[in-house]
Design a protein around this motif. Structure first.
Motif, mmCIF file in Angstrom:
data_model
loop_
_atom_site.group_PDB
_atom_site.id
_atom_site.type_symbol
_atom_site.label_atom_id
_atom_site.label_comp_id
_atom_site.label_asym_id
_atom_site.label_seq_id
_atom_site.Cartn_x
_atom_site.Cartn_y
_atom_site.Cartn_z
ATOM 1 N N GLY A 34 0.815 -1.211 0.000
ATOM 2 C CA GLY A 34 0.000 0.000 0.000
ATOM 3 C C GLY A 34 0.846 1.256 0.000
ATOM 4 N N LEU A 37 2.446 1.591 -3.457
ATOM 5 C CA LEU A 37 1.487 2.100 -4.436
ATOM 6 C C LEU A 37 1.283 3.597 -4.262
ATOM 7 N N LEU A 38 1.218 4.041 -3.022
ATOM 8 C CA LEU A 38 1.043 5.464 -2.753
ATOM 9 C C LEU A 38 2.250 6.266 -3.240
ATOM 10 N N LEU A 84 -3.110 4.974 -8.746
ATOM 11 C CA LEU A 84 -2.236 4.296 -7.790
ATOM 12 C C LEU A 84 -2.360 4.909 -6.396
ATOM 13 N N GLY A 88 -3.601 2.851 -3.204
ATOM 14 C CA GLY A 88 -2.706 2.806 -2.054
ATOM 15 C C GLY A 88 -3.384 3.288 -0.783
ATOM 16 N N GLY A 103 -5.568 -3.239 -6.806
ATOM 17 C CA GLY A 103 -4.125 -3.082 -6.684
ATOM 18 C C GLY A 103 -3.370 -4.034 -7.589
ATOM 19 N N VAL A 135 4.459 -5.733 -5.430
ATOM 20 C CA VAL A 135 3.091 -5.384 -5.011
ATOM 21 C C VAL A 135 2.124 -6.500 -5.380
#
Length: 150
Positions: A34, A37-38, A84, A88, A103, A135
């Protein structure tokens, strides 16, 4: 003579240490996925803004099949970055099922986009591909098996 541990009575809580040891790293990996992704989303937004604002920021290394204008690539990275970031945030706030599925899908799409982006920034594209692979692994390996027995 072998020694066995006694069987717990019915209704007693199970000792899930072996299960937690096996899937604990993957559970931590989901939180890390997470965050990745952020961060990757924020970097995508920055890449997108740089590509949209200045058409000469990125230079292509040789001929390549996927020849888009840098402004087009900027919009692709900007939109993908916003998605994304949303996924995230969803993973970090605990929206497990939709954020996990989205995701995996968005990370797979990110692999494809970054492969096509290779001639512009090869090192960062490869790093982004590796992050997306991690991920996908983290989101697929910590599924309902670990939640149902915890």
């Amino acid at each position: 003579m072998t020694q066995t541990s006694p069987t717990p009575p019915a209704g007693a809580p199970r000792d899930n240490r072996a299960h937690d040891d096996r899937y604990g790293w993957a559970a931590g990996g989901t939180m890390f996925a997470g965050v990745l992704l952020l961060v990757d989303g924020v970097l995508g937004v920055i890449k997108g803004i740089a590509g949209i604002a200045e058409d000469d920021v990125y230079a292509r290394l040789g001929k390549y099949v996927f020849e888009f204008d840098v402004t087009t690539w900027g919009w692709i990275h900007l939109i993908l970055g916003v998605i994304l970031i949303a996924v995230g945030i969803g993973l970090l706030t605990g929206a497990a099922m939709w954020a996990r599925a989205l995701g995996v899908a968005v990370a797979g799409f990110s692999i494809i986009v970054n492969f096509m982006w290779l001639p512009y920034t090869p090192v960062w594209a490869i790093i982004s591909i590796a992050i997306a692979i991690f991920v996908i692994w983290a989101l697929c390996s910590n599924g309902s098996r670990s939640r149902s027995t915890a």
